[in-house]
Design a protein around this motif. Structure first.
Motif, short mmCIF file in Angstrom:
data_model
loop_
_atom_site.label_atom_id
_atom_site.label_comp_id
_atom_site.label_asym_id
_atom_site.label_seq_id
_atom_site.Cartn_x
_atom_site.Cartn_y
_atom_site.Cartn_z
N LEU A 143 0.84 -1.20 0.00
CA LEU A 143 0.00 0.00 0.00
C LEU A 143 0.87 1.25 0.00
CD1 LEU A 143 -2.71 1.47 0.21
CD2 LEU A 143 -2.61 1.09 2.69
N ARG A 144 1.94 1.25 0.77
CA ARG A 144 2.85 2.41 0.80
C ARG A 144 3.50 2.63 -0.56
NH1 ARG A 144 -0.13 3.61 4.21
NH2 ARG A 144 0.19 3.20 6.38
N VAL A 145 3.82 1.56 -1.28
CA VAL A 145 4.36 1.68 -2.63
C VAL A 145 3.32 2.34 -3.55
CG1 VAL A 145 5.04 0.37 -4.68
CG2 VAL A 145 6.01 -0.21 -2.46
N ALA A 146 2.09 1.87 -3.46
CA ALA A 146 1.02 2.44 -4.30
C ALA A 146 0.80 3.90 -3.97
CB ALA A 146 -0.28 1.64 -4.10
N LEU A 147 0.76 4.24 -2.69
CA LEU A 147 0.54 5.63 -2.29
C LEU A 147 1.70 6.52 -2.72
CD1 LEU A 147 -1.01 5.15 1.27
CD2 LEU A 147 -2.19 5.53 -0.90
N VAL A 193 1.61 9.69 -5.32
CA VAL A 193 2.17 11.00 -5.00
C VAL A 193 3.07 11.45 -6.14
CG1 VAL A 193 3.80 12.22 -3.49
CG2 VAL A 193 2.00 10.83 -2.50
N GLY A 194 3.89 10.52 -6.65
CA GLY A 194 4.75 10.85 -7.78
C GLY A 194 3.96 11.21 -9.02
N PHE A 195 2.78 10.64 -9.17
CA PHE A 195 1.91 10.96 -10.30
C PHE A 195 1.11 12.24 -10.05
CE2 PHE A 195 1.18 6.31 -11.86
CZ PHE A 195 2.48 6.26 -12.30
N ARG A 196 1.28 12.85 -8.89
CA ARG A 196 0.54 14.05 -8.48
C ARG A 196 -0.96 13.81 -8.41
NH1 ARG A 196 3.85 17.19 -12.63
NH2 ARG A 196 5.85 17.36 -11.58
N ARG A 197 -1.32 12.68 -7.85
CA ARG A 197 -2.73 12.30 -7.70
C ARG A 197 -3.12 12.36 -6.22
NH1 ARG A 197 -4.89 12.36 -12.80
NH2 ARG A 197 -3.53 11.26 -14.22
N GLN A 198 -2.98 13.54 -5.62
CA GLN A 198 -3.24 13.68 -4.19
C GLN A 198 -4.69 13.42 -3.82
OE1 GLN A 198 -1.26 15.69 -5.95
NE2 GLN A 198 0.68 15.63 -4.87
N CYS A 216 -8.38 9.90 -0.94
CA CYS A 216 -9.53 8.98 -0.95
C CYS A 216 -9.12 7.59 -0.47
CB CYS A 216 -10.13 8.91 -2.34
SG CYS A 216 -10.99 10.41 -2.82
N LEU A 217 -7.95 7.11 -0.88
CA LEU A 217 -7.49 5.80 -0.43
C LEU A 217 -7.23 5.80 1.07
CD1 LEU A 217 -5.12 4.65 -3.32
CD2 LEU A 217 -7.30 3.63 -2.65
N ASN A 218 -6.61 6.86 1.57
CA ASN A 218 -6.34 6.93 3.01
C ASN A 218 -7.63 7.00 3.83
OD1 ASN A 218 -3.52 6.73 3.25
ND2 ASN A 218 -3.28 8.83 2.56
N VAL A 233 -4.84 -3.53 -2.80
CA VAL A 233 -5.21 -4.04 -4.12
C VAL A 233 -5.80 -2.93 -4.99
CG1 VAL A 233 -6.79 -5.60 -5.33
CG2 VAL A 233 -5.46 -6.44 -3.39
N VAL A 234 -6.69 -2.14 -4.41
CA VAL A 234 -7.28 -1.03 -5.16
C VAL A 234 -6.20 -0.03 -5.57
CG1 VAL A 234 -8.81 0.98 -4.97
CG2 VAL A 234 -9.57 -1.25 -4.16
N GLY A 235 -5.30 0.31 -4.66
CA GLY A 235 -4.23 1.26 -4.97
C GLY A 235 -3.32 0.78 -6.08
N ILE A 236 -2.92 -0.48 -6.03
CA ILE A 236 -2.04 -1.04 -7.07
C ILE A 236 -2.78 -1.09 -8.40
CG2 ILE A 236 -0.89 -3.15 -7.81
CD1 ILE A 236 0.72 -1.56 -5.80
#
Length: 126
Positions: A32-36, A40-45, A50-52, A89-92
């Motif tokens: 999950l931390r990898v996905a988050l 962040v790198g994609f600038r999708r805050q 929403c995921l958090n 799973v959703v984040g990845i």
């Protein structure tokens, strides 16, 4: 003097099933931390937020269910595991769909290693 404690009694005995269950969640939490971090790198805050929030609400709901149905601390621990698995799973799964335009058409989870965007395409091939 206090009497000697026997294994499995007291707070440690009560909490050990919870901690065993939570230990199972460690790989999912790291994923999950990898996905988050990728989001962040994609600038999708917004998606990150929403995921958090979704993770917190899922965990709250699962913990409430476990407590209301008498699953005890072990059930609370597994409730946290289920919430982390779902959100990881959703984040990845969102990563390939939320790649920025600079990724030249998307991000592949399988080509060239995990999360590799592949070589950049020449401008005329876009």
């Amino acid at each position: 003097p206090t009497p000697p404690k026997t294994p499995g009694t007291g707070a440690r005995g009560l909490a050990s099933p919870f901690f065993r269950a939570r230990a199972i969640a460690i790989p999912c939490i790291l994923l999950l931390r990898v996905a988050l971090g990728t989001l962040v790198g994609f600038r999708r805050q917004t998606v990150l937020t929403c995921l958090n929030v979704g993770s917190a609400l899922l965990e709250l709901g699962f913990v409430r269910y476990a407590l209301d149905n008498g699953y005890g601390l072990e059930g609370v621990g597994y409730s946290c595991v289920f919430a982390n698995v779902i959100v990881a799973v959703v984040g990845i799964c969102l990563i390939p769909f939320l790649a920025p335009p600079e990724a030249f058409g998307g991000v592949s989870l399988f080509r060239g290693g995990a999360f590799a965007a592949g070589p950049p395409r020449p401008p005329h091939a876009r």
